[in-house]
Write a protein that holds these residues in place. Structure first.
Motif, PDB file in Angstrom:
ATOM      1  N   LEU A  68      -6.701  -8.706  37.963  1.00  0.00           N
ATOM      2  CA  LEU A  68      -7.157  -8.243  39.167  1.00  0.00           C
ATOM      3  C   LEU A  68      -8.445  -8.914  39.761  1.00  0.00           C
ATOM      4  CD1 LEU A  68      -6.648  -4.374  38.619  1.00  0.00           C
ATOM      5  CD2 LEU A  68      -4.962  -5.857  39.813  1.00  0.00           C
ATOM      6  N   GLY A  69      -8.408 -10.254  39.562  1.00  0.00           N
ATOM      7  CA  GLY A  69      -9.882 -11.195  39.810  1.00  0.00           C
ATOM      8  C   GLY A  69      -9.814 -11.541  40.957  1.00  0.00           C
ATOM      9  N   THR A  70      -8.639 -11.455  41.960  1.00  0.00           N
ATOM     10  CA  THR A  70      -8.691 -12.046  43.297  1.00  0.00           C
ATOM     11  C   THR A  70      -8.683 -11.001  44.262  1.00  0.00           C
ATOM     12  OG1 THR A  70      -6.457 -12.498  43.337  1.00  0.00           O
ATOM     13  CG2 THR A  70      -7.393 -13.988  42.424  1.00  0.00           C
ATOM     14  N   GLN A  71      -8.876 -11.250  45.264  1.00  0.00           N
ATOM     15  CA  GLN A  71      -8.651 -10.224  46.620  1.00  0.00           C
ATOM     16  C   GLN A  71      -7.256  -9.865  46.628  1.00  0.00           C
ATOM     17  OE1 GLN A  71      -9.417 -11.323  50.690  1.00  0.00           O
ATOM     18  NE2 GLN A  71     -10.719  -9.749  50.923  1.00  0.00           N
ATOM     19  N   ALA A  72      -6.239 -10.685  46.431  1.00  0.00           N
ATOM     20  CA  ALA A  72      -5.138 -10.474  46.709  1.00  0.00           C
ATOM     21  C   ALA A  72      -4.411  -9.372  45.803  1.00  0.00           C
ATOM     22  CB  ALA A  72      -4.144 -11.773  46.718  1.00  0.00           C
ATOM     23  N   TRP A  73      -4.938  -9.568  44.472  1.00  0.00           N
ATOM     24  CA  TRP A  73      -4.315  -8.924  43.476  1.00  0.00           C
ATOM     25  C   TRP A  73      -4.958  -7.333  43.570  1.00  0.00           C
ATOM     26  CZ3 TRP A  73      -0.287  -9.028  40.791  1.00  0.00           C
ATOM     27  CH2 TRP A  73       0.751 -10.065  40.856  1.00  0.00           C
ATOM     28  N   SER A  74      -6.336  -7.511  43.505  1.00  0.00           N
ATOM     29  CA  SER A  74      -6.924  -6.118  43.940  1.00  0.00           C
ATOM     30  C   SER A  74      -6.500  -5.267  45.043  1.00  0.00           C
ATOM     31  CB  SER A  74      -8.480  -6.471  43.924  1.00  0.00           C
ATOM     32  OG  SER A  74      -9.087  -7.032  42.867  1.00  0.00           O
ATOM     33  N   ALA A  75      -6.282  -6.051  46.139  1.00  0.00           N
ATOM     34  CA  ALA A  75      -5.839  -5.203  47.451  1.00  0.00           C
ATOM     35  C   ALA A  75      -4.375  -4.786  47.049  1.00  0.00           C
ATOM     36  CB  ALA A  75      -5.595  -6.336  48.370  1.00  0.00           C
ATOM     37  N   MET A  76      -3.396  -5.544  46.390  1.00  0.00           N
ATOM     38  CA  MET A  76      -2.150  -4.945  45.946  1.00  0.00           C
ATOM     39  C   MET A  76      -2.088  -3.886  45.051  1.00  0.00           C
ATOM     40  SD  MET A  76       0.430  -8.255  45.806  1.00  0.00           S
ATOM     41  CE  MET A  76      -0.597  -9.269  44.725  1.00  0.00           C
ATOM     42  N   ALA A  77      -3.076  -3.740  44.075  1.00  0.00           N
ATOM     43  CA  ALA A  77      -3.264  -2.508  43.301  1.00  0.00           C
ATOM     44  C   ALA A  77      -3.672  -1.412  43.991  1.00  0.00           C
ATOM     45  CB  ALA A  77      -4.456  -3.134  42.046  1.00  0.00           C
ATOM     46  N   ASP A  78      -4.811  -1.559  44.969  1.00  0.00           N
ATOM     47  CA  ASP A  78      -5.298  -0.394  45.664  1.00  0.00           C
ATOM     48  C   ASP A  78      -4.276  -0.028  46.710  1.00  0.00           C
ATOM     49  OD1 ASP A  78      -7.863  -0.191  44.773  1.00  0.00           O
ATOM     50  OD2 ASP A  78      -8.637  -1.541  45.647  1.00  0.00           O
ATOM     51  N   TYR A  79      -3.467  -0.925  47.315  1.00  0.00           N
ATOM     52  CA  TYR A  79      -2.812  -0.424  48.397  1.00  0.00           C
ATOM     53  C   TYR A  79      -1.511   0.482  47.693  1.00  0.00           C
ATOM     54  CZ  TYR A  79      -4.329  -2.516  52.499  1.00  0.00           C
ATOM     55  OH  TYR A  79      -5.432  -2.843  53.486  1.00  0.00           O
TER      56      TYR A  79
END
Length: 370
Positions: A68-79
């Motif tokens: 979850l080290g990039t904005q894209a992966w963190s965002a997908m996890a949160d969404y």
């Protein structure tokens, strides 16, 4: 008397002979009835299983994030998490999440998926670190009678298949971005046959990276341009920084650089700044740039005048459709695959979209700052 005895015995024998086939028929009929009963029992049992699936009130989804080290992966996890909260408020079937993160270690991800199966999840969702190595985990999942969703990444063909794949269409993302950049170059007076592209690739064990590369190549070919060189980055900004300068030196006529995500464009920026070639669009000496993703880094580079195009990926749509498909799979349905199409974002269309609050990245920043 003897004659009468003989007559009686003959009658008994005759009745015995007649009764044998009747008994056999009776036995056959009973057997047929037994078979019918068994079939009905089997149907009832199958119907009971279907009924159990329909009556299922909780679906446990085990997610094996690569990192979850990039904005894209963190965002997908949160969404995805936010959508689960919304889903549980609106639906009778509730979704429970169990999450792991492998730190981009394929062996660790395999172990984590096994642990999820030991926790009796209904569906495994995995963003595969290695889209071939993940085959063994898919086999384990299916052997356990569970379903497998490939999240955000296509798998290497030829092995066990996911029950569903939900991802951006990365071929399309690269194609629309590179196509827009090349068309801009041609409109600026650069002949198509003089457009030379340096194609930065991600990790070639990742089918998403392969599809980005293929989309780039198709757009280059369709516009009559050419790929001058390739750089395999392994998704590392540092690798881009180390390889780009010598690649530019070996290909002095290169005039367009494509990266399959905007994080890698930071490495491009560093190298071009060191060579005094980080120049805005429209100014002499500008190096044309195309990327993929539509994250905050890329949108800012477009607004600042350096990035000529990016392929916008609607990542929240990937997350929400993953949960929808997971529930369907757990309830015995076959939802199939879902690939999100992209669109090109350029200096020409970004402002109207910003005015409409169109981009998920800014919505994400607002939500996570609260």
């Amino acid at each position: 008397m003897k004659r009468n005895l003989k007559k009686v015995m003959a009658a008994v024998l005759t009745m015995a002979l007649v009764s044998c086939p009747l008994t056999a028929c009776s036995s056959s009929e009973d057997s047929g009835k037994d078979t019918e009963v068994k079939k009905e029992e089997q149907k009832t049992e199958a119907g009971s299983k279907d009924s159990d699936a329909e009556k299922k009130t909780e679906v446990t989804v085990g997610i094996a994030w690569p990192s979850l080290g990039t904005q894209a992966w963190s965002a997908m996890a949160d969404y995805l998490r936010w959508y689960v909260d919304e889903y549980n408020e609106k639906n009778d079937v509730k979704v429970k999440l169990i999450e792991t993160t492998a730190g981009d270690d394929a062996a660790a991800q395999e172990t984590q998926i096994r642990d999820l199966l030991n926790q009796d999840v209904d569906v495994v969702v995995s963003g595969a670190i290695d889209t071939t190595a993940i085959w063994s985990s898919i086999t384990e999942t299916h052997d356990a009678g569970k379903k497998f969703i490939s999240f955000c990444r296509r798998l290497t063909p030829g092995g066990p298949e996911a029950d569903s794949t939900v991802a951006p269409d990365t071929y399309d993302t690269a194609y629309v971005s590179v196509d827009a950049a090349i068309k801009k170059m041609i409109e600026s007076g650069i002949p198509a046959n003089e457009i030379k592209v340096i194609r930065v690739q991600g990790d070639l064990k990742d089918q998403n990276a392969m599809r980005y590369g293929e989309g780039c190549e198709a757009a280059v070919k369709d516009n009559g341009a050419a790929i001058a060189a390739d750089i395999e980055s392994n998704w590392s900004v540092e690798t881009v920084m180390n390889k780009l300068a010598p690649t530019l030196q070996s290909n002095p006529d290169a005039n367009l650089i494509f990266t399959p995500n905007e994080d890698l464009m930071l490495g491009v920026q560093s190298v071009l700044e060191g060579l005094d070639k980080w120049i805005k669009s429209g100014e002499e000496g500008h190096m044309y740039l195309a990327a993929a993703g539509g994250c905050e880094i890329g949108l800012k580079m477009i607004q600042d005048g350096y990035l000529d195009a990016t392929g916008y990926e609607n990542l929240p749509e990937v997350s929400t459709n993953t949960i929808d498909n997971a529930v369907k799979l757990a309830l015995g349905e076959e939802p199939g695959d879902f690939f999100v199409k992209s669109e090109a974002i350029t200096p020409d269309n970004i402002q109207p979209l910003l005015d409409k609050d169109y981009f998920w990245v800014y919505d994400y920043v607002k939500k996570t700052e609260k």
